[in-house]
Enzyme design. Structure first.
Site, PDB file in Angstrom:
ATOM      1  N   ASP A 159       0.824  -1.205   0.000  1.00  0.00           N
ATOM      2  CA  ASP A 159       0.000   0.000   0.000  1.00  0.00           C
ATOM      3  C   ASP A 159       0.861   1.259   0.000  1.00  0.00           C
ATOM      4  O   ASP A 159       0.391   2.320  -0.402  1.00  0.00           O
ATOM      5  CB  ASP A 159      -0.932  -0.004   1.207  1.00  0.00           C
ATOM      6  N   LYS A 193      -0.969  -5.112   4.068  1.00  0.00           N
ATOM      7  CA  LYS A 193      -2.022  -5.596   4.947  1.00  0.00           C
ATOM      8  C   LYS A 193      -1.438  -6.276   6.189  1.00  0.00           C
ATOM      9  O   LYS A 193      -0.462  -7.012   6.106  1.00  0.00           O
ATOM     10  CB  LYS A 193      -2.918  -6.573   4.186  1.00  0.00           C
TER      11      LYS A 193
END
Length: 390
Positions: free
Chosen positions: A253, A264
């Site tokens: 991300d 995650k």
């Protein structure tokens, strides 16, 4: 009619309906999303007519995944402009919807910069809105191309690290067509290995607490005909110990300038396990996910999500009289406190390689990461942050 800029033909092959598309309706344009909170039980679309609806979809994870958030953010700016809403207000709301995912702000800035440039040149509202939409479509098209290039580079890397094929790959969360305009990031590499006859088994972490692996990656793997097995996150250690994992492939991300990777929650323990068991730990992400302005992993803001995601099992697809979507089954005592970071950060020294559309960085160093970004066909955007096609 439907817009041509939905997921690519290859990405669409992995999905029943597109993860995102722009559509022109008689009453005005809309952004149509596949509601990922309802998968795999139901394939339901959300129609966003304004930015607040899109922000809600982003925060509730109806639309998610780094590259797709960038695309959604760009289209969100275009949507605000096309429907006559305050574009700067929309930019602020969208950019703050999820703090860790750098692609969201990247896509928003791209479309916003195009809109501002048109306004500065004296363009009318319609022309400025068209400029924002054109930029959103460019972000979308670039992601489709980046996905294909990452799959190519990733497959070649697997061939170097694991000659002979028969790969047993462990993945975490969801990194496929649901997070991209194309086939995704890490899962796109696994799909490439599958098509080449080199994938023996895809191990799919369930990915607590929201089960994106079990619900979404397994959904995509099944549609693609891949040999896959879902496991609880806590079972990964025993899988490594049994010698059943040849490589770990995850997405990202945000990647800091020093090569630290935010992904995650649960990714960092996999990196530790992989290092102990001498298994390659590979991150697959486009250069738009690299944030060279964030110097170190410790500087990455990690999103904290509601504790009820941990203390309850959500049932977003429950149907029946008196039952509302989002109802959860308690799995902890009433009032229990919960620690629920959405992401963790893996230091560069635990990452074997970072695969981008511009090439592979290995070993992962600050200099190597900066070089692969600077030598790609993606250059600094007008906003001064992120990458865009020349």
């Amino acid at each position: 009619m439907g817009d041509q800029y939905e997921v690519s033909e290859s990405g669409a092959g992995a999905l029943a309906i597109p993860s995102l598309r722009w559509e022109e309706l008689p009453e005005g344009p809309v952004l149509v999303l596949l509601d990922q909170t309802r998968l795999p039980a139901e394939e339901v679309e959300l129609v966003c007519t304004d930015v607040p609806a899109l922000v809600q979809a982003i925060r509730t994870l109806a639309v998610r995944g780094a590259p797709l958030l960038g695309i959604a953010g760009a289209y969100g700016v275009a949507l605000a402009a096309a429907r006559g809403f305050d574009v700067e207000e929309a930019v602020e709301a969208l950019a703050q919807a999820r703090p860790t995912a750098v692609n969201l702000g990247y896509g928003v800035r791209r479309a916003a910069a195009a809109h501002r440039a048109a306004v500065a040149e004296g363009a009318g509202a319609q022309t400025a809105a068209e400029a924002a939409l054109a930029e959103a479509r460019a972000v979308h098209a670039e992601d489709i191309e980046a996905s294909a290039r990452m799959a190519e580079h990733g497959l070649a890397l697997l061939g170097e690290l694991l000659p002979g094929g028969g790969h047993r790959i462990l993945t975490h969360c969801n990194t496929g067509a649901l997070v991209s305009g194309g086939e995704g990031t890490a899962l796109a590499v696994a799909r490439a290995a599958h098509r080449a006859g080199e994938l023996r088994r895809l191990w799919v972490d369930e990915t607590r607490p929201l089960l994106q692996g079990a619900r979404l990656t397994a959904y995509e793997a099944a549609r693609a005909g891949m040999a896959y097995t879902v496991l609880s996150d806590g079972a990964a250690g025993s899988l490594f110990a049994a010698g059943e994992v040849d490589a770990v492939l995850i997405g990202a991300d945000r990647i800091a300038a020093d090569g630290s990777v935010a992904n995650k929650i649960g990714s960092y323990p996999l990196a530790v396990l992989a290092r102990y068991h001498h298994v390659p730990f590979v991150v697959v992400a486009p250069t738009s996910t690299v944030d060279l302005e964030t110097e170190e992993g410790s500087d990455i803001e990690v999103e904290q999500r509601p504790g009820q995601e941990v203390t309850e099992f959500s049932l977003p697809h429950v149907q029946g009289p008196g039952v509302e979507a989002g109802t959860g089954i308690p799995v902890a005592p009433l009032g229990a406190q919960a620690y629920n970071p959405a992401f963790d950060v893996t230091p560069a020294e635990l990452v074997t390689a970072i695969v981008t559309e511009a090439g592979v960085v290995s070993p992962v160093t600050r200099e190597g990461l900066a070089e692969v970004c600077s030598t790609s066909r993606w250059s600094k955007s007008r906003s001064g942050n992120g990458m865009m096609a020349e």
